[in-house]
Design a protein around this motif. Structure first.
Motif, PDB file in Angstrom:
ATOM      1  N   PRO A   1      61.580  26.689 -55.811  1.00 22.38           N
ATOM      2  CA  PRO A   1      62.758  27.545 -55.962  1.00 22.38           C
ATOM      3  C   PRO A   1      63.708  27.345 -54.774  1.00 22.38           C
ATOM      4  O   PRO A   1      63.288  27.232 -53.630  1.00 22.38           O
ATOM      5  CB  PRO A   1      62.181  28.961 -55.951  1.00 22.38           C
ATOM      6  N   GLY A   2      64.983  27.289 -55.053  1.00 16.48           N
ATOM      7  CA  GLY A   2      65.977  27.129 -54.002  1.00 16.48           C
ATOM      8  C   GLY A   2      66.359  25.693 -53.712  1.00 16.48           C
ATOM      9  O   GLY A   2      67.253  25.438 -52.912  1.00 16.48           O
ATOM     10  N   SER A   3      65.703  24.724 -54.347  1.00 14.18           N
ATOM     11  CA  SER A   3      66.038  23.329 -54.065  1.00 14.18           C
ATOM     12  C   SER A   3      67.128  22.798 -54.990  1.00 14.18           C
ATOM     13  O   SER A   3      67.611  21.691 -54.795  1.00 14.18           O
ATOM     14  CB  SER A   3      64.794  22.446 -54.178  1.00 14.18           C
ATOM     15  N   ARG A   4      67.528  23.575 -55.976  1.00 12.08           N
ATOM     16  CA  ARG A   4      68.555  23.118 -56.913  1.00 12.08           C
ATOM     17  C   ARG A   4      69.860  22.806 -56.193  1.00 12.08           C
ATOM     18  O   ARG A   4      70.523  21.810 -56.494  1.00 12.08           O
ATOM     19  CB  ARG A   4      68.804  24.148 -58.004  1.00 12.08           C
TER      20      ARG A   4
ATOM     21  N   ALA B   1      73.170  16.373 -53.514  1.00 13.89           N
ATOM     22  CA  ALA B   1      72.840  14.949 -53.426  1.00 13.89           C
ATOM     23  C   ALA B   1      73.388  14.179 -54.623  1.00 13.89           C
ATOM     24  O   ALA B   1      73.803  13.024 -54.494  1.00 13.89           O
ATOM     25  CB  ALA B   1      71.326  14.769 -53.335  1.00 13.89           C
ATOM     26  N   ALA B   2      73.416  14.802 -55.790  1.00 11.43           N
ATOM     27  CA  ALA B   2      73.931  14.126 -56.984  1.00 11.43           C
ATOM     28  C   ALA B   2      75.441  13.939 -56.918  1.00 11.43           C
ATOM     29  O   ALA B   2      75.976  13.013 -57.519  1.00 11.43           O
ATOM     30  CB  ALA B   2      73.563  14.929 -58.230  1.00 11.43           C
ATOM     31  N   ASP B   3      76.144  14.813 -56.190  1.00 11.02           N
ATOM     32  CA  ASP B   3      77.604  14.754 -56.122  1.00 11.02           C
ATOM     33  C   ASP B   3      78.133  14.006 -54.909  1.00 11.02           C
ATOM     34  O   ASP B   3      79.340  13.970 -54.695  1.00 11.02           O
ATOM     35  CB  ASP B   3      78.180  16.175 -56.118  1.00 11.02           C
ATOM     36  N   VAL B   4      77.275  13.380 -54.116  1.00 16.36           N
ATOM     37  CA  VAL B   4      77.706  12.688 -52.904  1.00 16.36           C
ATOM     38  C   VAL B   4      78.710  11.580 -53.211  1.00 16.36           C
ATOM     39  O   VAL B   4      79.693  11.415 -52.484  1.00 16.36           O
ATOM     40  CB  VAL B   4      76.485  12.125 -52.143  1.00 16.36           C
ATOM     41  N   VAL B   5      78.507  10.833 -54.286  1.00 19.39           N
ATOM     42  CA  VAL B   5      79.392   9.716 -54.589  1.00 19.39           C
ATOM     43  C   VAL B   5      80.802  10.168 -54.948  1.00 19.39           C
ATOM     44  O   VAL B   5      81.751   9.396 -54.847  1.00 19.39           O
ATOM     45  CB  VAL B   5      78.824   8.830 -55.716  1.00 19.39           C
TER      46      VAL B   5
END
Length: 71
Positions: A33-36, A42-46
């Motif tokens: 929990p809380g890692s979302r 990290a997915a939006d870094v690009v």
């Protein structure tokens, strides 16, 4: 006991157990929990420094390999 037999016994039992524990621990750490928020970031870094989409003119001006001589 022979060295090979001893190492084989360790690999069959304790090493397998340690690898399973490591796998389950890694899985729980990734889905805790809380890692979302971390995963979404990290997915939006690009896309972080994109202000506007590329225009059609910019796409036509790109010099991509293999595009020479095409009209």
């Amino acid at each position: 006991m022979e060295t090979y037999s001893f190492l084989r016994e360790m690999a069959d039992s304790w090493a397998l157990l340690l690898l399973v524990i490591f796998f389950v621990g890694t899985w729980f750490w990734a889905f805790r929990p809380g890692s979302r928020d971390l995963h979404d970031d990290a997915a939006d870094v690009v896309f972080r420094h994109e202000d506007t989409p590329a225009s059609e003119k910019d796409d036509d001006d790109n010099n991509t390999p293999g595009s020479e001589g095409r009209s």
